[in-house]
Motif scaffolding. Structure first.
Motif, short mmCIF file in Angstrom:
data_model
loop_
_atom_site.label_atom_id
_atom_site.label_comp_id
_atom_site.label_asym_id
_atom_site.label_seq_id
_atom_site.Cartn_x
_atom_site.Cartn_y
_atom_site.Cartn_z
N SER A 176 0.83 -1.21 0.00
CA SER A 176 0.00 0.00 0.00
C SER A 176 0.86 1.25 0.00
O SER A 176 0.51 2.26 -0.60
CB SER A 176 -0.92 0.00 1.22
OG SER A 176 -1.83 -1.07 1.17
N PRO A 208 -1.93 8.78 -3.01
CA PRO A 208 -1.57 7.94 -4.17
C PRO A 208 -0.41 8.52 -4.96
O PRO A 208 -0.38 9.73 -5.23
CB PRO A 208 -2.87 7.90 -4.99
CG PRO A 208 -3.96 8.15 -3.99
CD PRO A 208 -3.38 9.11 -3.00
N SER A 218 -0.84 3.15 -3.61
CA SER A 218 -2.16 3.73 -3.39
C SER A 218 -2.25 4.61 -2.15
O SER A 218 -3.18 5.41 -2.03
CB SER A 218 -3.21 2.62 -3.29
OG SER A 218 -2.88 1.72 -2.25
N THR A 651 -3.86 6.35 -12.55
CA THR A 651 -3.46 7.19 -11.43
C THR A 651 -3.55 8.63 -11.91
O THR A 651 -3.13 8.94 -13.02
CB THR A 651 -2.03 6.88 -10.97
OG1 THR A 651 -1.94 5.51 -10.61
CG2 THR A 651 -1.64 7.73 -9.78
N GLU A 674 -5.07 3.35 -7.91
CA GLU A 674 -5.63 2.00 -7.74
C GLU A 674 -4.53 1.02 -7.40
O GLU A 674 -3.42 1.11 -7.93
CB GLU A 674 -6.36 1.56 -9.01
CG GLU A 674 -7.59 2.38 -9.33
CD GLU A 674 -8.42 1.81 -10.47
OE1 GLU A 674 -8.10 0.68 -10.92
OE2 GLU A 674 -9.36 2.48 -10.91
N LYS A 675 -4.86 0.11 -6.52
CA LYS A 675 -3.98 -0.99 -6.15
C LYS A 675 -4.49 -2.25 -6.82
O LYS A 675 -5.69 -2.54 -6.79
CB LYS A 675 -3.98 -1.14 -4.63
CG LYS A 675 -3.11 -2.24 -4.08
CD LYS A 675 -3.19 -2.19 -2.54
CE LYS A 675 -2.49 -3.34 -1.91
NZ LYS A 675 -2.55 -3.25 -0.42
N LYS A 693 -9.45 1.05 -4.83
CA LYS A 693 -9.54 2.35 -5.51
C LYS A 693 -9.53 3.46 -4.47
O LYS A 693 -10.40 3.51 -3.61
CB LYS A 693 -10.80 2.41 -6.37
CG LYS A 693 -10.84 1.32 -7.44
CD LYS A 693 -12.13 1.36 -8.23
CE LYS A 693 -12.15 0.25 -9.28
NZ LYS A 693 -13.40 0.24 -10.08
N THR A 694 -8.55 4.36 -4.58
CA THR A 694 -8.33 5.40 -3.59
C THR A 694 -8.44 6.77 -4.23
O THR A 694 -7.83 7.03 -5.27
CB THR A 694 -6.94 5.26 -2.95
OG1 THR A 694 -6.83 3.98 -2.33
CG2 THR A 694 -6.71 6.34 -1.90
#
Length: 921
Positions: A176, A208, A218, A651, A674-675, A693-694
């Motif tokens: 992360s 991010p 993320s 991103t 996004e991770k 999704k961040t």
């Protein structure tokens, strides 16, 4: 980094160049004098070279303007243009407060003032880390605000920012919080579990990341920069001797190989010492020992003015350290939260009370198992290693810099764990990474700063392969340990109740002794990306930063589970599990001669009779032993391919910043990232995990106040995450298919929590308004909680028999590992004494409010608020030829647990004292 005097609007360039030159010039003064943000000679030399370029461009632009206006520049006697005479500057007296310059960061792939970067970012210098022998990420993050290192082993530790990312990593999961070392991104969390040394600076960026370089992340990114080779001869050493027979040695040497063409730098570090807590089974083994040797060599090649290359080789050989399984046990609560009695059948207190284990009179549950005792016969140290190489090539082509970064990293890991007793129960169990390989290639293009826009763009590729296996093994006491109360009663008889001979003890022992099963995974991931970030200079005070990244993630995983060692009881195997034949007899089909022959073999081995001649009590004993074995074998399945995760993920960065004056900048930032999802096999069935999704919003102010003695940066943030990846309760396809009642079954595995939010306030600053003193401070209020999470596993204090579902809704609850308040304060005091000496003292105070350490948010998982203080005091020569310091880590011996469960805890590392000698030769 390439500055040029060529531009589209020449009338404004001199102002911009003079502003940049002034900022970078101030940077050199602060980096040279400020102990908190001090840099080594490499960065100072680089900055001086950049200033020379700036001055040349500035002089040329001013001459052009003068020619346009008809003015004639003043000339020197040699005919060169000169500037007006500088006004005399007042030399600061020794007792006056130091004036801050601009702190420099590299997070955006170029040297720039921290105050000009429109995101929340913190910096810690390598000198500060060296003063406290802070080498691992746990020690480093104690010096930065709103970031935590979450302790596990080399595979399962993790980094969280703003309370997000605490969940222990799996081998198939992206970090992360990304870690980048010397332009090389680590796509696998365990690569960052080793000690770092010979560090120039550490930078932490929140939110991010990915529109500038390397692997996307993320939650945020940590950038570590090691000291680079220079053409000046350099050599230094540090030697620390401390408690627990600890010896820490490090050294660096380097300089010119070929004048102005080839330079080198070599650095190594040795850290060896005993741990804090001995294993009573063998007191030569002590938990939290250190046994680490690392080395690195770098070569800097500069054959032409427009090309340079940095090649690095590094190695940390296999080493053994005891910290996995470092738990202290407490009594299991006698009741659940609803007041009903706890089911204690499998509790260690009941198991150790069995006559099988009472034969050892010097060991008991209350006297030895509980409390601050470690007595384990089969615990082994963690064995890890890594090595790697990289080549960073830079070409200056006109107004652009083209870079190529090629890198390889390797990692191995082995853990062998014990259940916590000196009995022969768990054997050869643990995780094994036979090899993790990461190969990356990046191409980057950076433009020069112009009046309209400067930008960076790049291509990135990463391929990693991981061979991980989880092995479970059993010893001769395992059958008596894992038997249920009824099974143990059935088997633990000298003579059966019906008077027939009993072979129960042998059956109980053979049920598991020597059995080993293994679950290997073959994980293959690729990440291919294109990215770009640009700073649009709308006008002098207003800059708009935009960034975009598109990453194609491709994740594959296959898994199987099989018996690799049968042990002494192969004949007690089930007939089949999940369609896989295991060689045991089918008790439901003894009419089949083949099956009857297998059953007769079991009966003859243990009772000397055919199966049909056995008494009911004897058959019950065989059935009990077979049940123990089947329960501990669990599911077996042939190689299964998980569904491939393949997706194009974006991103995004949008950030306007406004420079109100040279000392005050405001910014607003929108970040989206996004991770990657996971390809995963659970109990022989595909269980793909959704991508994370961040989206993060941030507004902040960066300021230089109080006559340039106070740097103060503060920001507000809000982060929303959809499909947060963590441990959850998921549908168990295998269990459901085999349930005799057709009920839906669940199991714990990596999955998704629907919605998570984190918001708060961060503050970060440096103050030099007190003579001889520098203060660094950071603090945060952070509220990280589940907005929607309905399938959290039940905590152990909940009676699952009386609960409607095997999961619960924890929406509204704070995330595990997320403290509401945290701060750290670093102080550095230096005072000249004698003719050429300096007294110095440093302190670092790290505070963290209470948090829940349990993934299932158990009421027993709360860890109290705690404060850790590190302190050093010393005396040395001002020319750094010799220095001696006393270092005290955890000065006040804070013993707050690191992790808690309802019947165990991981203790804190106690106070440690050492003396350090350093010298620049």
């Amino acid at each position: 980094m390439n500055f040029s005097s060529r531009h589209h609007r020449p009338r404004r360039m001199p102002f911009r160049l003079s502003r940049v030159a002034t900022a970078v010039g101030a940077t050199i003064s602060i980096l040279s004098a400020n102990p908190i943000y001090a840099a080594d000679d490499a960065i100072v030399n680089e900055l001086q070279a950049e200033i020379a370029k700036l001055k040349q461009a500035l002089e040329k632009s001013q001459q052009e303007l003068a020619a346009k206006k008809g003015d004639q520049p003043q000339t020197s006697s040699e005919g060169q243009a000169t500037q007006p005479a500088a006004q005399p500057q007042q030399v600061a007296q020794e007792e006056e407060p130091a004036e801050l310059g601009r702190v420099v960061v590299r997070s955006r792939n170029k040297l720039e003032a921290l105050q000009d970067v429109p995101i929340s970012i913190s910096v810690v210098s390598g000198q500060e880390l060296e003063r406290f022998q802070a080498r691992d990420l746990g020690s480093i993050t104690q010096r930065v605000g709103n970031i935590q290192w979450n302790q596990g082993n080399a595979r399962t530790s993790s980094i969280s920012i703003r309370g997000l990312g605490q969940q222990a990593q799996t081998d198939a999961m992206d970090p992360s919080v990304g870690v980048t070392v010397d332009d090389v991104s680590y796509g696998y969390n365990p690569l960052s579990s080793f000690d770092f040394y010979d560090i120039e600076a550490v930078e932490v960026a929140r939110g991010p990341q990915g529109t500038l370089r390397g692997k996307n992340s993320s939650m945020g990114a940590i950038t570590l920069t090691t000291k680079r080779p220079t053409f000046e001869s350099q050599s230094s050493y540090a030697l620390t001797l401390g408690e627990n027979n600890r010896v820490i040695g490090s050294a660096a040497i380097g300089g010119t190989v070929i004048d102005n063409v080839l330079a080198w730098r070599g650095a190594f570090m040795v850290d060896k010492g005993e741990g804090n807590y001995p294993n009573e089974y063998n007191r030569d083994f002590r938990f939290m020992n250190k046994d680490n040797v690392s080395g690195r060599v770098q070569f800097l090649l500069t054959p032409t003015e427009n090309f340079n290359a940095l090649v690095k080789l590094e190695l940390t050989p296999k080493h053994e350290e005891y910290y996995n399984g470092w738990n202290f046990y407490t009594p299991t609560p006698s009741t659940y939260t609803d007041g009903t009695a706890t089911r204690m059948g499998s509790d260690p207190s009941r198991r150790l009370a069995r006559s099988w284990f009472r034969q050892r009179s010097d060991y008991s549950y209350t006297g030895n198992y509980l409390g601050e005792n470690v007595n384990m016969n089969d615990q082994r140290p963690l064995v890890t290693s890594t090595w790697g190489s990289s080549a960073v090539l830079n070409w200056n082509v006109g107004d652009f810099t083209v870079s190529s970064i090629t890198a390889y990293k390797n990692f191995t890991f082995q853990a062998r764990n014990d259940e916590g007793t000196p009995f022969d129960i768990t054997k050869n169990g643990g995780g094994l990474v036979t090899r993790h390989d990461q190969l990356s290639q990046e191409f980057r293009l950076s433009s020069s700063i112009t009046d309209l826009v400067d930008y960076q763009a790049g291509l990135y590729f990463l391929s990693s392969r991981n061979n991980y296996s989880s092995r479970t093994g059993f010893g001769s006491d395992a059958g008596a340990w894992f038997a249920s109360a009824d099974q143990y009663t059935t088997l633990n008889r000298a003579i059966n109740l019906d008077g027939t001979a009993s072979a129960g003890s042998l059956l109980m022992q053979n049920s598991l002794s020597g059995l080993e099963h293994n679950t290997p995974q073959d994980i293959h991931s690729t990440s291919t990306a294109i990215y770009s970030q640009a700073n649009w200079h709308i006008n002098e005070p207003l800059t708009f930063t935009t960034g975009l990244r598109l990453t194609l993630e491709n994740r594959k995983n296959s898994s199987e589970k099989s018996i690799v060692q049968q042990g002494t009881g192969a004949e007690l195997n089930p007939y089949s599990v999940n369609g896989v034949l295991l060689g045991g007899y089918d008790a439901t089909n003894l009419a089949d001669p083949t099956q009857l022959a297998l059953a007769n073999g079991v009966a003859q081995k243990y009772f000397g009779e055919d199966y049909n001649d056995l008494s009911p009590a004897q058959i019950a004993q065989i059935n009990a032993a077979r049940a123990i074995r089947a329960q501990n074998i669990g599911i077996v399945y042939n190689k299964t391919e998980a569904e491939t995760f393949r997706k194009l993920q974006p991103t995004l960065l949008l950030s306007p910043s406004y420079k109100f004056n040279d000392n005050l900048t405001g910014y607003v930032t929108l970040q989206y990232g996004e991770k990657a999802g996971l390809a995963q096999v659970v109990n022989g069935y595909d269980a793909k995990v959704k991508p994370e999704k961040t989206i993060s919003y941030e507004a902040g102010i960066k300021s230089l106040l109080l006559d340039n003695t106070l740097t103060l940066n503060t920001n507000l943030y809000l982060t929303d995450i959809k499909d947060y990846q963590q441990r959850v309760l998921i549908f168990d396809a295998y269990g459901t298919a085999g349930d005799p009642n057709g009920d839906i079954q669940y199991t714990e595995a990596t999955g998704n929590a629907a919605k998570v939010r984190s918001y708060g306030l961060e503050i970060d600053g440096v103050y030099t308004g007190i003579k001889h003193t520098t203060l660094r401070f950071a603090g945060a209020y952070n509220n990280a909680y589940y907005r929607e999470f309905k399938n959290s596993p039940l905590p152990p204090e909940v009676n699952s028999n009386t609960y409607a579902d095997p999961y619960r809704d924890v929406s509204g609850e704070n995330l595990p590992g997320a403290s509401k308040f945290s701060f750290n304060i670093g102080g550095d005091f230096r005072y000249p004494v004698f003719s050429n000496a300096e007294f110095h003292s440093s302190v670092n105070i790290a505070y963290r409010s209470r948090f829940n350490s349990a993934v299932n948010l158990s009421d027993y998982g709360w860890v109290d608020a705690n404060t850790r203080v590190d302190f050093s005091i010393g005396l040395g020569r001002r020319d750094r030829k010799f220095d001696a310091s006393i270092i005290v880590k955890n000065l006040f011996d804070d013993d707050t647990s690191v992790v808690r469960t309802w019947n165990s805890y991981v203790p804190a590392v106690p106070r440690w004292i050492g003396i350090m000698f350093t010298s620049d030769l």
